[in-house]
Design a protein around this motif. Structure first.
Motif, PDB file in Angstrom:
ATOM      1  N   UNK A 137     -26.624   3.351  16.593  1.00 24.54           N
ATOM      2  CA  UNK A 137     -26.035   2.681  17.763  1.00 24.54           C
ATOM      3  C   UNK A 137     -24.975   1.665  17.352  1.00 24.54           C
ATOM      4  N   UNK A 138     -25.123   1.056  16.177  1.00 29.45           N
ATOM      5  CA  UNK A 138     -24.087   0.127  15.700  1.00 29.45           C
ATOM      6  C   UNK A 138     -22.804   0.887  15.376  1.00 29.45           C
ATOM      7  N   UNK A 139     -22.942   2.059  14.769  1.00 28.91           N
ATOM      8  CA  UNK A 139     -21.764   2.885  14.475  1.00 28.91           C
ATOM      9  C   UNK A 139     -21.085   3.311  15.777  1.00 28.91           C
ATOM     10  N   UNK A 140     -21.885   3.700  16.755  1.00 25.99           N
ATOM     11  CA  UNK A 140     -21.337   4.086  18.061  1.00 25.99           C
ATOM     12  C   UNK A 140     -20.593   2.925  18.709  1.00 25.99           C
ATOM     13  N   UNK A 141     -21.217   1.759  18.711  1.00 27.27           N
ATOM     14  CA  UNK A 141     -20.603   0.586  19.341  1.00 27.27           C
ATOM     15  C   UNK A 141     -19.342   0.149  18.619  1.00 27.27           C
ATOM     16  N   UNK A 142     -19.377   0.117  17.300  1.00 29.99           N
ATOM     17  CA  UNK A 142     -18.190  -0.261  16.532  1.00 29.99           C
ATOM     18  C   UNK A 142     -17.075   0.750  16.770  1.00 29.99           C
ATOM     19  N   UNK A 143     -17.424   2.024  16.777  1.00 23.03           N
ATOM     20  CA  UNK A 143     -16.417   3.066  17.001  1.00 23.03           C
ATOM     21  C   UNK A 143     -15.784   2.929  18.386  1.00 23.03           C
ATOM     22  N   UNK A 144     -16.598   2.663  19.383  1.00 25.52           N
ATOM     23  CA  UNK A 144     -16.064   2.468  20.733  1.00 25.52           C
ATOM     24  C   UNK A 144     -15.158   1.244  20.768  1.00 25.52           C
ATOM     25  N   UNK A 145     -15.569   0.175  20.095  1.00 21.16           N
ATOM     26  CA  UNK A 145     -14.729  -1.023  20.040  1.00 21.16           C
ATOM     27  C   UNK A 145     -13.394  -0.759  19.369  1.00 21.16           C
ATOM     28  N   UNK A 146     -13.425  -0.019  18.267  1.00 23.74           N
ATOM     29  CA  UNK A 146     -12.188   0.292  17.548  1.00 23.74           C
ATOM     30  C   UNK A 146     -11.308   1.258  18.335  1.00 23.74           C
ATOM     31  N   UNK A 147     -11.922   2.193  19.036  1.00 22.72           N
ATOM     32  CA  UNK A 147     -11.190   3.256  19.722  1.00 22.72           C
ATOM     33  C   UNK A 147     -10.732   2.855  21.130  1.00 22.72           C
ATOM     34  N   UNK A 148     -11.635   2.235  21.881  1.00 20.92           N
ATOM     35  CA  UNK A 148     -11.357   1.871  23.281  1.00 20.92           C
ATOM     36  C   UNK A 148     -10.918   0.424  23.434  1.00 20.92           C
ATOM     37  N   UNK A 149     -11.233  -0.402  22.448  1.00 20.45           N
ATOM     38  CA  UNK A 149     -10.950  -1.830  22.512  1.00 20.45           C
ATOM     39  C   UNK A 149     -12.237  -2.617  22.713  1.00 20.45           C
ATOM     40  N   UNK A 150     -12.294  -3.761  22.059  1.00 23.80           N
ATOM     41  CA  UNK A 150     -13.507  -4.585  22.125  1.00 23.80           C
ATOM     42  C   UNK A 150     -13.651  -5.307  23.464  1.00 23.80           C
ATOM     43  N   UNK A 151     -12.634  -5.254  24.288  1.00 20.52           N
ATOM     44  CA  UNK A 151     -12.704  -5.849  25.623  1.00 20.52           C
ATOM     45  C   UNK A 151     -12.995  -4.832  26.703  1.00 20.52           C
ATOM     46  N   UNK A 152     -13.207  -3.582  26.328  1.00 14.24           N
ATOM     47  CA  UNK A 152     -13.421  -2.530  27.328  1.00 14.24           C
ATOM     48  C   UNK A 152     -14.835  -2.576  27.897  1.00 14.24           C
ATOM     49  N   UNK A 153     -14.957  -2.027  29.096  1.00 10.94           N
ATOM     50  CA  UNK A 153     -16.275  -1.926  29.737  1.00 10.94           C
ATOM     51  C   UNK A 153     -17.188  -0.997  28.948  1.00 10.94           C
TER      52      UNK A 153
END
Length: 160
Positions: free
Chosen positions: A52-68
């Motif tokens: 889940x940390x890899x998923x969250x970090x990947x989403x932050x890097x890909x979608x932006x850390x400010x994204x919903x």
């Protein structure tokens, strides 16, 4: 449209890497290699937390850390980490206590002198005690997963 999304691949690689790391750590610390540890829960690092940390970090890097989507994934990661440390660790401790009782029941069964044809047919099995994680194992899993996602991100970019 991409065939495989970066966040999905980061999560899968985070999970597989953590499970592999568990086997390596066990082999080094216990001087034995058990293939079953690759599929087992519990141990260092937490593969649930790593995934889940890899998923969250990947989403932050890909979608932006400010994204919903990052916010949703961050809360999901927090729940999984809490569950790994709290509920699952407590369940493991309960399993340990039940195993003590199980051993006592087996001793009583063996001591019982009876002509009952059903004597000895009572099936008593041990519970799996290692189903949860310590705070350190979860922290290691979270860190491991975030680092894996960061590495996969930099590997993935040239391919996209």
């Amino acid at each position: 449209m991409e065939l495989f999304s970066f966040p999905l691949m980061a999560a899968v690689i985070g999970n597989l890497s953590a499970q592999t790391a568990k086997a390596v750590i066990q082999a080094l610390t216990h001087r034995s290699l058990s293939p079953g540890v690759v599929f087992a829960s519990g141990g260092m690092p937490s593969s649930h937390s790593s995934t889940v940390a890899a998923l969250t970090m990947a989403i932050g890097l890909y979608e932006g850390f400010g994204s919903s989507l990052f916010a949703l994934s961050f809360i999901f990661t927090s729940v999984v980490a809490y569950d790994a440390m709290g509920v699952r660790l407590a369940a493991g401790r309960h399993a340990a206590a039940l195993n003590i009782l199980t051993e006592e029941f087996m001793k009583l069964r063996d001591l019982a002198k009876s002509d009952d044809p059903n004597r000895g047919k009572l099936v008593i099995q041990r519970f799996r005690e290692r189903i949860g994680h310590s705070v350190g194992e979860v922290a290691a899993g979270l860190t491991f997963g975030a680092v894996i996602a960061y590495g996969v991100f930099h590997w993935w970019q040239p391919l996209a």
